[in-house]
Each structure stands twice: as structure tokens, then as C-alpha cells.
Write a protein that holds these residues in place. Sequence first.
Motif, PDB file in Angstrom:
ATOM      1  N   THR A  41       0.834  -1.204   0.000  1.00 44.59           N
ATOM      2  CA  THR A  41       0.000   0.000   0.000  1.00 44.59           C
ATOM      3  C   THR A  41       0.868   1.254   0.000  1.00 44.59           C
ATOM      4  O   THR A  41       0.618   2.202  -0.765  1.00 44.59           O
ATOM      5  CB  THR A  41      -0.931   0.012   1.222  1.00 44.59           C
ATOM      6  OG1 THR A  41      -1.797  -1.124   1.155  1.00 44.59           O
ATOM      7  CG2 THR A  41      -1.767   1.276   1.257  1.00 44.59           C
ATOM      8  N   LEU A  42       1.892   1.270   0.849  1.00 44.43           N
ATOM      9  CA  LEU A  42       2.807   2.413   0.871  1.00 44.43           C
ATOM     10  C   LEU A  42       3.493   2.589  -0.480  1.00 44.43           C
ATOM     11  O   LEU A  42       3.633   3.717  -0.982  1.00 44.43           O
ATOM     12  CB  LEU A  42       3.858   2.225   1.958  1.00 44.43           C
ATOM     13  CG  LEU A  42       3.374   2.263   3.413  1.00 44.43           C
ATOM     14  CD1 LEU A  42       4.510   1.869   4.356  1.00 44.43           C
ATOM     15  CD2 LEU A  42       2.843   3.648   3.776  1.00 44.43           C
ATOM     16  N   GLY A  43       3.902   1.486  -1.078  1.00 42.44           N
ATOM     17  CA  GLY A  43       4.556   1.548  -2.379  1.00 42.44           C
ATOM     18  C   GLY A  43       3.645   2.125  -3.450  1.00 42.44           C
ATOM     19  O   GLY A  43       4.070   2.938  -4.278  1.00 42.44           O
ATOM     20  N   HIS A  44       2.385   1.701  -3.438  1.00 44.46           N
ATOM     21  CA  HIS A  44       1.425   2.242  -4.415  1.00 44.46           C
ATOM     22  C   HIS A  44       1.221   3.738  -4.216  1.00 44.46           C
ATOM     23  O   HIS A  44       1.243   4.512  -5.180  1.00 44.46           O
ATOM     24  CB  HIS A  44       0.086   1.509  -4.283  1.00 44.46           C
ATOM     25  CG  HIS A  44      -1.039   2.206  -4.966  1.00 44.46           C
ATOM     26  ND1 HIS A  44      -1.149   2.290  -6.341  1.00 44.46           N
ATOM     27  CD2 HIS A  44      -2.098   2.903  -4.464  1.00 44.46           C
ATOM     28  CE1 HIS A  44      -2.219   2.986  -6.656  1.00 44.46           C
ATOM     29  NE2 HIS A  44      -2.815   3.372  -5.541  1.00 44.46           N
ATOM     30  N   MET A  47       4.842   5.547  -5.115  1.00 43.69           N
ATOM     31  CA  MET A  47       5.340   5.458  -6.483  1.00 43.69           C
ATOM     32  C   MET A  47       4.257   5.710  -7.536  1.00 43.69           C
ATOM     33  O   MET A  47       4.488   6.413  -8.516  1.00 43.69           O
ATOM     34  CB  MET A  47       5.988   4.091  -6.715  1.00 43.69           C
ATOM     35  CG  MET A  47       7.478   4.076  -6.523  1.00 43.69           C
ATOM     36  SD  MET A  47       8.041   4.501  -4.848  1.00 43.69           S
ATOM     37  CE  MET A  47       7.681   2.973  -3.974  1.00 43.69           C
ATOM     38  N   ASP A  48       3.064   5.118  -7.359  1.00 42.57           N
ATOM     39  CA  ASP A  48       2.024   5.265  -8.372  1.00 42.57           C
ATOM     40  C   ASP A  48       1.286   6.594  -8.265  1.00 42.57           C
ATOM     41  O   ASP A  48       1.071   7.278  -9.268  1.00 42.57           O
ATOM     42  CB  ASP A  48       1.003   4.120  -8.258  1.00 42.57           C
ATOM     43  CG  ASP A  48       1.607   2.763  -8.574  1.00 42.57           C
ATOM     44  OD1 ASP A  48       2.679   2.724  -9.205  1.00 42.57           O
ATOM     45  OD2 ASP A  48       0.998   1.746  -8.192  1.00 42.57           O
ATOM     46  N   ASP A  49       0.889   6.954  -7.038  1.00 43.61           N
ATOM     47  CA  ASP A  49       0.064   8.152  -6.868  1.00 43.61           C
ATOM     48  C   ASP A  49       0.884   9.440  -6.879  1.00 43.61           C
ATOM     49  O   ASP A  49       0.494  10.425  -7.511  1.00 43.61           O
ATOM     50  CB  ASP A  49      -0.741   8.066  -5.569  1.00 43.61           C
ATOM     51  CG  ASP A  49      -1.807   6.979  -5.617  1.00 43.61           C
ATOM     52  OD1 ASP A  49      -2.145   6.532  -6.731  1.00 43.61           O
ATOM     53  OD2 ASP A  49      -2.287   6.574  -4.547  1.00 43.61           O
ATOM     54  N   ILE A  50       2.014   9.449  -6.177  1.00 48.10           N
ATOM     55  CA  ILE A  50       2.850  10.658  -6.127  1.00 48.10           C
ATOM     56  C   ILE A  50       3.856  10.663  -7.265  1.00 48.10           C
ATOM     57  O   ILE A  50       4.036  11.660  -7.949  1.00 48.10           O
ATOM     58  CB  ILE A  50       3.561  10.760  -4.767  1.00 48.10           C
ATOM     59  CG1 ILE A  50       2.520  10.940  -3.645  1.00 48.10           C
ATOM     60  CG2 ILE A  50       4.554  11.932  -4.763  1.00 48.10           C
ATOM     61  CD1 ILE A  50       3.093  10.904  -2.250  1.00 48.10           C
ATOM     62  N   GLY A 304      11.916   7.252 -14.139  1.00 40.39           N
ATOM     63  CA  GLY A 304      10.826   6.355 -13.753  1.00 40.39           C
ATOM     64  C   GLY A 304      10.104   6.986 -12.579  1.00 40.39           C
ATOM     65  O   GLY A 304       9.858   8.194 -12.550  1.00 40.39           O
ATOM     66  N   THR A 305       9.783   6.171 -11.581  1.00 38.68           N
ATOM     67  CA  THR A 305       9.109   6.703 -10.390  1.00 38.68           C
ATOM     68  C   THR A 305       9.961   6.574  -9.132  1.00 38.68           C
ATOM     69  O   THR A 305       9.463   6.719  -8.023  1.00 38.68           O
ATOM     70  CB  THR A 305       7.754   6.006 -10.167  1.00 38.68           C
ATOM     71  OG1 THR A 305       7.954   4.588 -10.038  1.00 38.68           O
ATOM     72  CG2 THR A 305       6.799   6.293 -11.312  1.00 38.68           C
ATOM     73  N   GLY A 306      11.261   6.298  -9.311  1.00 43.89           N
ATOM     74  CA  GLY A 306      12.149   6.221  -8.155  1.00 43.89           C
ATOM     75  C   GLY A 306      11.822   5.066  -7.233  1.00 43.89           C
ATOM     76  O   GLY A 306      11.998   5.166  -6.019  1.00 43.89           O
ATOM     77  N   ALA A 307      11.403   3.929  -7.801  1.00 43.14           N
ATOM     78  CA  ALA A 307      10.929   2.814  -6.983  1.00 43.14           C
ATOM     79  C   ALA A 307      12.049   2.148  -6.191  1.00 43.14           C
ATOM     80  O   ALA A 307      11.910   1.905  -4.995  1.00 43.14           O
ATOM     81  CB  ALA A 307      10.218   1.785  -7.858  1.00 43.14           C
ATOM     82  N   THR A 308      13.165   1.843  -6.849  1.00 43.22           N
ATOM     83  CA  THR A 308      14.256   1.158  -6.158  1.00 43.22           C
ATOM     84  C   THR A 308      15.350   2.109  -5.714  1.00 43.22           C
ATOM     85  O   THR A 308      16.291   1.703  -5.043  1.00 43.22           O
ATOM     86  CB  THR A 308      14.872   0.048  -7.041  1.00 43.22           C
ATOM     87  OG1 THR A 308      15.586   0.638  -8.133  1.00 43.22           O
ATOM     88  CG2 THR A 308      13.800  -0.884  -7.570  1.00 43.22           C
ATOM     89  N   ASP A 309      15.239   3.374  -6.102  1.00 44.75           N
ATOM     90  CA  ASP A 309      16.223   4.381  -5.705  1.00 44.75           C
ATOM     91  C   ASP A 309      15.516   5.714  -5.470  1.00 44.75           C
ATOM     92  O   ASP A 309      15.447   6.535  -6.350  1.00 44.75           O
ATOM     93  CB  ASP A 309      17.291   4.536  -6.785  1.00 44.75           C
ATOM     94  CG  ASP A 309      18.427   5.447  -6.354  1.00 44.75           C
ATOM     95  OD1 ASP A 309      18.604   5.640  -5.135  1.00 44.75           O
ATOM     96  OD2 ASP A 309      19.131   5.965  -7.228  1.00 44.75           O
ATOM     97  N   ASN A 310      14.969   5.940  -4.248  1.00 45.82           N
ATOM     98  CA  ASN A 310      15.115   5.027  -3.141  1.00 45.82           C
ATOM     99  C   ASN A 310      13.749   4.783  -2.509  1.00 45.82           C
ATOM    100  O   ASN A 310      13.592   4.862  -1.305  1.00 45.82           O
ATOM    101  CB  ASN A 310      16.121   5.594  -2.130  1.00 45.82           C
ATOM    102  CG  ASN A 310      16.475   4.662  -1.021  1.00 45.82           C
ATOM    103  OD1 ASN A 310      16.436   3.442  -1.158  1.00 45.82           O
ATOM    104  ND2 ASN A 310      16.789   5.223   0.111  1.00 45.82           N
ATOM    105  N   VAL A 458      10.702  -6.042  -5.243  1.00 42.90           N
ATOM    106  CA  VAL A 458      10.565  -7.419  -4.759  1.00 42.90           C
ATOM    107  C   VAL A 458      10.158  -7.321  -3.288  1.00 42.90           C
ATOM    108  O   VAL A 458      11.001  -7.134  -2.403  1.00 42.90           O
ATOM    109  CB  VAL A 458      11.875  -8.210  -4.934  1.00 42.90           C
ATOM    110  CG1 VAL A 458      11.709  -9.646  -4.429  1.00 42.90           C
ATOM    111  CG2 VAL A 458      12.315  -8.194  -6.397  1.00 42.90           C
ATOM    112  N   PHE A 459       8.864  -7.442  -3.030  1.00 40.84           N
ATOM    113  CA  PHE A 459       8.361  -7.124  -1.699  1.00 40.84           C
ATOM    114  C   PHE A 459       8.812  -8.111  -0.623  1.00 40.84           C
ATOM    115  O   PHE A 459       8.929  -7.737   0.545  1.00 40.84           O
ATOM    116  CB  PHE A 459       6.835  -6.996  -1.726  1.00 40.84           C
ATOM    117  CG  PHE A 459       6.368  -5.659  -2.241  1.00 40.84           C
ATOM    118  CD1 PHE A 459       6.444  -4.529  -1.438  1.00 40.84           C
ATOM    119  CD2 PHE A 459       5.890  -5.522  -3.529  1.00 40.84           C
ATOM    120  CE1 PHE A 459       6.034  -3.290  -1.902  1.00 40.84           C
ATOM    121  CE2 PHE A 459       5.482  -4.287  -4.009  1.00 40.84           C
ATOM    122  CZ  PHE A 459       5.550  -3.171  -3.198  1.00 40.84           C
ATOM    123  N   ASP A 460       9.083  -9.358  -0.984  1.00 43.78           N
ATOM    124  CA  ASP A 460       9.616 -10.292   0.018  1.00 43.78           C
ATOM    125  C   ASP A 460      10.946  -9.786   0.570  1.00 43.78           C
ATOM    126  O   ASP A 460      11.193  -9.840   1.791  1.00 43.78           O
ATOM    127  CB  ASP A 460       9.808 -11.683  -0.600  1.00 43.78           C
ATOM    128  CG  ASP A 460       8.505 -12.433  -0.774  1.00 43.78           C
ATOM    129  OD1 ASP A 460       7.488 -11.982  -0.224  1.00 43.78           O
ATOM    130  OD2 ASP A 460       8.504 -13.457  -1.467  1.00 43.78           O
TER     131      ASP A 460
END
Length: 514
Positions: A41-44, A47-50, A304-310, A458-460
Motif C-alpha cells: 500500500t505504501l509503495g502504491h 510510487m504510483d500516486d505521487i 521512472g518513479t524512483g521505486a528502487t532508488d530510493n 521485490v516485496f519479500d
Amino acid sequence: MKKLLTLAFLMSATFTISAQEKDPVIDNILKEAYENSQLETLGHELMDDIGPRLVGTPQMQKAHDWAVAKYKSWGISAENQQYGEWKAWERGITHIDMVHPRVQSLNGTQLAWNPGTSKKGVTAECIILPEVKDSISFQKWLPNAKGKFVMIAMKQSTGRPDYNWEEWATPESFEKMKNEREAQTKAWNENISRTGYNRRSIISALEDAGAAGIIDSYWSKGFGANKIFAARTKKIPTVDIQLEDYTMLYRMVEHGDKPKINIIAQSKDLGVAPAFNTIAEIKGTEKPDEYVILSAHFDSWDGGTGATDNGTGTLVMMEAMRILKKVYPNPKRTILAGHWGSEEQGLNGSSAFVADNPKIVKNMQAAFNQDNGTGRAVKINGAGFLHSYDYISRWLAAVPDTISKHIETTFPGWPSSGGSDNASFVAAGAPAFNLSSLSWSYWNYTWHTNLDTYDKIVFDDVQHNAILAAIMAYKASEDPEFTSREQINLPINKRTGEQQKWPTPRTPERKGGM
């Protein structure tokens, strides 16, 4: 009888050790992390909304405000602390279309902090840099740039990453490709040098010569991946076009097709914006003036949306704080989460925090930083603190084997001088440790690229890191001893013959991009 007594003693000792190791706080950390995870949920939302969080943009401000509101919804105090100002800019829609000799939409984007175009955009012919004998011949060529889009990146010989060649090509073909690419790169660099400029300074020369725009392509050596950074032009558009489309345009120029493209870049210059760190706090009860810090930079580049950094580091520390507040609401030491601004431009947010908060830095028990991608933590370096083994090992021993078995430790390690925000604290002599993670092809595919998006998380692994951060913070808070700051003696530099020195704090940029 003797064997039976020995067995009974061993069983008793095992039971005693197990009873001592049983820790309800850690059990509850695990239960909350696995049964009530908020990571997706935090990731969505982030990254997706903001979306991406380039310093100085409205999206960066929105992210800061979102984090404060999220923390407060968990009962954690948080605030945005201003450390400076930055050039305010907002990305708009980018359209890049080839209009001659045929029509095709191209994959690419405007680079950061670049001025926008009109709604009609700019249409011009594409040209490539010439091969020159010297700087005089380049100066003679420069008028040719007027009114043209100048392509400033080398044409890559292949869009396939090396691992793909290695898997499918014959050894002879693979070796031939590498040799040809090496020779081409050498020739390209030598030609740039002969112009009298370097890869950066040549851009301003082209702009001054009246170029209509700059076209770059910073290939990341992965399928479809390009690095996306900042523009260096002040008045004309600069775009990065993905390799497959860039090399097509390049071939067209070489073959005399005189391709034309139209660039529409609807970015906005918004003047100046405040630059912040977001700081969350769970107040300590017994030693409130000693601190454990969970650290991650909040800003990103915006290809991109800065998902893995950071984004992932941000999720780790937010989730760890949420869990700690729920299962360990009254820590002995104060636990802070630092979400730093403008790390990407030189660790500015964290170095400003260090400069502005000497008492916190002086009384730091430890900081745990996570930055480099979505993977589970696999390395912890003692950062050059002589006794880091004593306390890091104690805390890490409490982490479940399912997580700790993947982690390699190095003591006393080496002090970081850059790379991520832990270096800001280390330079000030405070024990700060990077939770270095597994690659997941980070460098070629998501680090500062157009592909750094939610689907790469990778959420795990992120969940493992949140548990690790929460337990390390808990154990550091509870430790009866204050951590030693004694530093190792750095060795002699073989190149200079002088003894190497501990990194010194950097001066943060407080008026960036202006």
C-alpha cells in the motif's frame, strides 16, 4: 548414570538459553511484519500516486507532506525540516515524434530542470557531431548546428546487453563485438577531445551556436534502459531518447535521410522551492537524548518513479517505524527516521542535518541506512569503527536466521566517503551503517533509469529489510552500552605514500540549481 547426568545438564542449558533468547518484542515485530504488512500500500501511494520525487518539484513537496500525514496516522510525530532552497520545476508531457522521412513516435523524455517549449514544440532536422582534426576545424563546423537538433551520444553498435551476447553468440562473435565497441568508444572519445571540449562543455557550445535542441541517449547497457539525469542547456530543449530510437535516427543521418523530429516539452519553471528533510520520531523514555536513526533518502531522479532508488529504502524505514511504534512504543533511546532530500545531488539533505544537529550526531547510538535497490540486505560493513564488531554482532544475533543467514559482515570495515547518506554521519565520526542489498540488476536496469518503477520492487526482500531495520533499531535502543566511536588507523596510500585520512563532512548545497 554419568551420561544421563550430562544429557540432563545439556537439555537444561539448552532450555535456559532458549528461554533467555525468547524475546516477545521480536516475536511481535515478526508477527506484525508478516501478518499486517503495509509495504504494498505504501509503495502504491508513493510510487504510483505521487510518482518521482525530484528535488524542487511539486511531487517532492507532496511526498514530504504525505509522509508526515502517514506517520501521524500511526501516532508518530513527524515534521518537514527545511534545510535550504532548490530550483522549482515541474515536468510536463513530453512528445518526441519523427515527422520526416516518415512519422513515428519516439521513446524518450525531457531531462530535468530544462525549460519547456511552446505548445507547438520545436521541429528541426537532426544532425550528428562531425569527425574533426582539431578544435579549429570544429569551430568552423559549429555554424552548422544552428537551427538543428544535435545528437551528442555515440551510436551504440548493439542494443543487447553483454549477458545476452554471452548466452547466445559464438565466442568469436562476442569477442569481435567487444573489440569493435572498444575501438569505436576510443575513437569517439578522442574525437570529442579534439573538438576542444568534453562531453559536458560541448553542450553549451552547441547552444551558443544556435542549436534548436540537444538529443542525448545515455544507454544503461540493459534492454530498454537509459539513465535519466539533468539538462545542461538554459534555453533550448534537451531530451534523452532510448537507444533503439536514437540509433535509428543516427543511421538515418549517416545515410543522408535528413530526419526531422518535433519535440513538445511542457515543463514549467516555478521559481524557487523550499527543500526539506522529513523527520519522524518515537521519543525515548530512559535516554531520550540518545538516538537511533533509520535512514533513507526520499528524493529520486525522474526517468521512472524512483521505486528502487530510493522508494524501497523509504518503505523499509517507514514500515520499520510503524512496526516499532505498535510493538515497542516506549523505546529506551529516541528512534528517528530521516527521509533525506537531495541525496542525488550530493547527500545534501543528510549532510545539512548533520551540520544543523550536532547534539543529535554526538549522541547517536547508531544509524542504519538503506539505499541501493530492492534486494534483501546481504552486507553490513563496520564503517571503520574499531569496535563495531562488538555491538553490530550483538544486535544482529537477535535477527531470525531466515534473514541473517544472507548477511555477510565485514569488521572493522572502511569509512564511506560518499555513495549514500550513511557517509554524512560517518564523516562526522558517528557510527552509521549501510544495509547493502542484493543487486537484482540494479545498476543496469533501475539505478537512475527510465525503468525504475513499482513493478521492479521485490516485496519479500523489502519485507526482510524492514524486519532487519526494526530489530536492529530495537536492539540498539535497548543496549545498555553506548557505542564506541574509536576509529581504525587508515593505511598508507600506495599511490601517494601518505597515510589515508578519515572522510571530512561535506558542505551541503542549500541553494541548488539556481
